[in-house]
Write an enzyme that holds these catalytic residues in place. Structure first.
Site, short mmCIF file in Angstrom:
data_model
loop_
_atom_site.label_atom_id
_atom_site.label_comp_id
_atom_site.label_asym_id
_atom_site.label_seq_id
_atom_site.Cartn_x
_atom_site.Cartn_y
_atom_site.Cartn_z
N CYS A 28 0.99 -1.22 -0.06
CA CYS A 28 0.04 0.14 -0.01
C CYS A 28 0.80 1.34 0.06
O CYS A 28 0.45 2.28 -0.54
CB CYS A 28 -0.99 0.06 1.06
SG CYS A 28 -0.22 -0.02 2.67
N CYS A 180 32.63 35.85 16.31
CA CYS A 180 33.08 36.63 15.20
C CYS A 180 32.08 37.31 14.38
O CYS A 180 32.20 38.34 13.61
CB CYS A 180 34.30 36.12 14.51
SG CYS A 180 33.89 34.94 13.22
N CYS A 231 37.63 31.91 12.66
CA CYS A 231 38.14 31.75 14.20
C CYS A 231 39.12 30.79 14.03
O CYS A 231 40.10 30.62 15.02
CB CYS A 231 37.22 31.51 15.11
SG CYS A 231 35.98 33.08 15.42
N HIS A 309 -1.46 1.42 7.40
CA HIS A 309 -2.02 1.46 6.03
C HIS A 309 -1.79 2.79 5.26
O HIS A 309 -2.27 3.74 5.83
CB HIS A 309 -3.49 0.93 6.16
CG HIS A 309 -4.13 0.63 4.69
ND1 HIS A 309 -3.54 -0.16 3.79
CD2 HIS A 309 -5.18 1.19 3.93
CE1 HIS A 309 -4.23 -0.22 2.63
NE2 HIS A 309 -5.12 0.66 2.68
#
EC number: 3.4.19.12
Length: 357
Positions: A28, A180, A231, A309
């Site tokens: 399904c 920063c 950094c 389902h």
């Protein structure tokens, strides 16, 4: 006395595309997705008009068998009688060759199936026959708009099909260092968006709530700290998503299933979503004139993680009427019943005019 006019004959033309798919045993999930794709107008036309034949790429892993079987199945769904049902067994043979995880008859996740299927179809009609080498040149020196265009161009140099034309958008990820202030950006293609469902103590949850939670600024700290390239150290950062390029077809995945290792669970929260005029401009990463979508299909999951389902609700691209597709059973339905707490995958189509790059 004037002659009586003959009554105008009622149109005998049957609206096609109302054919069911037989359940082969827990398939399904597959049937639900196939019906949603069958009602995706441009993909449907691509198959019905045999346009895909000119794009078949024999360099693909499956030698075009998956696309051929998919197109054959779409053609059957649109030429068979509405009372008939079609067996997807030949198609299943090919999808499980492409993705062995679908071998057998276990219940599967519809979103995962959709991802594998679209990837397989795309590969078989990819217009790029020989992929160029990946370009490792950095684009960090470029303004974001230019960077996104270059990243999209690089993507299309390798991945370019009618399938990706429809379903692929571009997501922008912004990472800002709290030390920063440097902001690094990345632009990645996406086939769908997986949206978290917020926990609310009161009031209903809407689709916009889910989208706002998805695009909310997140703090990355502790073990999640990334390395700031300015950094040169791991720092606390904030991360935020926005949509850089809106796809023609937007698939939204409501994350109902937890990924807990011990015991999976399912959220049954009712999420209210619009059937038309879903305006997503607030989630655009740049000023955007138009990002309005209309719903045309829903893949539903009822039941639990242990036993459930799948069905589909689809709006016909011909009649604009909604129908429920429950394996071989197809029934008309009111648009007022489309929203439910079973909704799992939402298929939206971009209304014109388009704001895409």
């Amino acid at each position: 006395m004037a002659a009586r006019m003959a009554p105008t004959p009622r149109s005998s033309k049957v609206v096609q595309g109302l054919t069911g798919l037989r359940n082969l045993g827990n398939t399904c999930f597959m049937n639900s997705i196939l019906q949603c794709l069958s009602n995706t107008k441009e993909l449907r036309d691509y198959c019905l008009q045999n346009q895909y034949l000119r794009d078949l790429n024999n360099n693909s892993r499956m030698r075009t068998a998956l696309m051929s079987e998919f197109a054959k199945l779409i053609q059957l769904l649109w030429t068979s009688s509405p009372n008939d049902s079609v067996s997807p067994s030949e198609f299943k043979t090919q999808i499980q060759r492409y993705a062995p995880r679908f071998v057998g008859y276990n219940q599967q996740d519809a979103q995962e199936f959709l991802r594998f299927l679209l990837d397989g179809l795309h590969g078989e009609v990819n217009r790029v026959l020989v992929r160029p080498r990946a370009n490792a040149d950095t684009l960090d020196h470029l303004p974001d708009d230019e960077k996104s265009r270059q990243m999209w161009r690089r993507y299309q140099e390798r991945e370019d099909s009618r399938v990706s034309d429809l379903f692929v958008g571009q997501l922008k990820s912004s990472l800002t260092c709290s030390e920063c202030g440097y902001c690094s950006t990345a632009f990645d293609p996406f086939w769908d968006l997986s949206l978290p469902i917020p926990k609310k103590g009161y009031g209903e949850v809407t689709l916009m709530d889910c989208l706002r939670l998805f695009t909310k600024e997140d703090v990355l700290d502790g073990d999640e700290k990334p390395t700031c390239c300015r950094c040169k150290a791991r720092t606390r950062c904030t991360k935020k998503f926005s949509i850089q390029k809106f796809p023609k077809i937007l698939v939204l995945h409501l994350k109902r299933f937890s990924e807990a290792r011990i015991r999976a669970s399912k959220l049954t929260t009712f999420v209210n979503f619009p059937l038309k005029d879903l305006d997503l401009r607030e989630f655009a990463s740049q000023s955007c004139n138009h990002a309005v979508y209309n719903l045309y299909a829903v893949s539903n999951h009822s039941g639990t993680t242990m036993g459930g389902h799948y069905t589909a609700y689809c709006k016909s691209p011909i009649s604009s009427e909604w129908h429920s597709f429950n394996d071989s059973r197809v029934t008309p339905m009111s648009s007022s019943h489309v929203r439910s707490s079973d909704a799992y995958l939402l298929f939206y189509e971009l209304a014109s005019p388009s704001s895409r790059m």
